[in-house]
Enzyme design. Structure first.
Site, PDB file in Angstrom:
ATOM      1  CB  THR A  31      -1.071   8.411   2.457  1.00  0.00           C
ATOM      2  OG1 THR A  31      -0.163   7.872   1.493  1.00  0.00           O
ATOM      3  CG2 THR A  31      -2.456   7.866   2.198  1.00  0.00           C
ATOM      4  CD  GLU A 103       5.757   6.768  10.790  1.00  0.00           C
ATOM      5  OE1 GLU A 103       6.394   5.716  10.552  1.00  0.00           O
ATOM      6  OE2 GLU A 103       5.490   7.614   9.932  1.00  0.00           O
TER       7      GLU A 103
HETATM    8  C1  5RP Z   1       6.835   7.807   7.302  1.00  0.00           C
HETATM    9  C2  5RP Z   1       6.106   6.580   6.923  1.00  0.00           C
HETATM   10  C3  5RP Z   1       5.015   6.721   5.905  1.00  0.00           C
HETATM   11  O1  5RP Z   1       3.838   6.216   6.422  1.00  0.00           O
HETATM   12  C4  5RP Z   1       5.408   5.953   4.677  1.00  0.00           C
HETATM   13  O2  5RP Z   1       6.688   6.384   4.252  1.00  0.00           O
HETATM   14  C5  5RP Z   1       4.397   6.128   3.547  1.00  0.00           C
HETATM   15  O3  5RP Z   1       4.473   7.432   3.065  1.00  0.00           O
HETATM   16  P1  5RP Z   1       3.549   7.984   1.913  1.00  0.00           P
HETATM   17  O4  5RP Z   1       2.179   8.106   2.463  1.00  0.00           O
HETATM   18  O5  5RP Z   1       4.179   9.323   1.579  1.00  0.00           O
HETATM   19  O6  5RP Z   1       3.627   7.037   0.748  1.00  0.00           O
HETATM   20  O7  5RP Z   1       6.335   5.495   7.399  1.00  0.00           O
HETATM   21  O8  5RP Z   1       7.917   7.531   8.160  1.00  0.00           O
END
Ligand code: 5RP
Length: 224
Positions: A31, A103
């Protein structure tokens, strides 16, 4: 619309939350990749970004966006990132992309956390998605036993070659299945006390300020 189109839709909507001239925080995942691509179309509007992974930093640089070290900034007005699950209170599970520690570090620098996600990520209770926990390798079996006491089953995440996957920080990740996380702040606080835990993928202290949720009917904004 398929899930990828929903992600692209919320990524574009997130541009409205990017302040002019600012350095912003940028997360990791599919995303966020859409968000970085959208950001590139208005690149002159920001001074640069701090990112939560090598992968996102590389994508930002490829678009000509300046990437700053986290150590070079004191505050960020906003952090934009995805989630693996989010509940109606803005509590999240994150770390599916193995970037949870960085993060949380970047989220901690930010005044606001804007979560971008497709509607499949909204849940009543966190825990169906396996909870990622970054650990110091020598503590992994003991941390796994502690999760077993909580009713969870922890397994070491592996890469494509079957070897333990290591984060950008060089640590393995346990994915914990079978937890029903009714009280995210309490469980996050408890897991954080266990020796050898680097970061737990519950984002309760660093929950979303708002969530842009992609639905077939358009973008829903949830504020917390
Ligand atoms: C990465 C994360 C991402 O925000 C989470 O996995 C969502 O990913 P995506 O946007 O591919 O669904 O926490 O460590």
């Amino acid at each position: 619309m398929n899930a990828d189109e929903l992600k692209a839709q919320v990524a574009r909507a997130a541009l409205a939350h990017v302040p002019e001239g600012a350095v912003i925080g940028v997360g990791t995942g599919s995303t966020v990749n859409h968000f970085i691509d959208a950001l590139a179309t208005v690149a002159g509007r920001i001074a640069g970004a701090v990112s939560s992974s090598e992968a996102s930093s590389e994508r930002l640089r490829r678009h000509g966006i300046t990437v700053f070290e986290t150590t070079a900034v004191e505050r960020l007005p906003v952090y934009v990132d995805g989630a693996d699950e989010i509940d109606a209170r803005g509590y999240m599970i994150k770390g599916g992309g193995a970037a949870l520690t960085r993060e949380k570090i970047v989220a901690d620098l930010a005044d606001r956390f804007v979560c971008i996600a497709d509607h499949s990520k909204l849940v009543d209770v966190l825990g169906r998605y396996p909870l990622p926990v970054e650990v110091i390798a020598m503590a992994a079996p003991q941390v796994a036993r502690r999760f077993a006491e909580q009713g969870g089953t922890a397994t070491l995440r592996r890469n494509g070659e079957g070897l333990p996957l290591l984060t950008d920080n060089g640590h393995p990740i346990l994915d914990v299945r079978g937890l029903v996380i009714a009280d995210p702040p309490r469980l996050e606080e408890e897991i954080n006390q266990w020796p050898g835990v680097v970061t737990c993928g519950i984002f309760a202290r660093h929950k979303a300020s708002l969530c842009l949720l992609g639905t077939p009917e358009g973008v829903r904004t949830l504020t917390f």
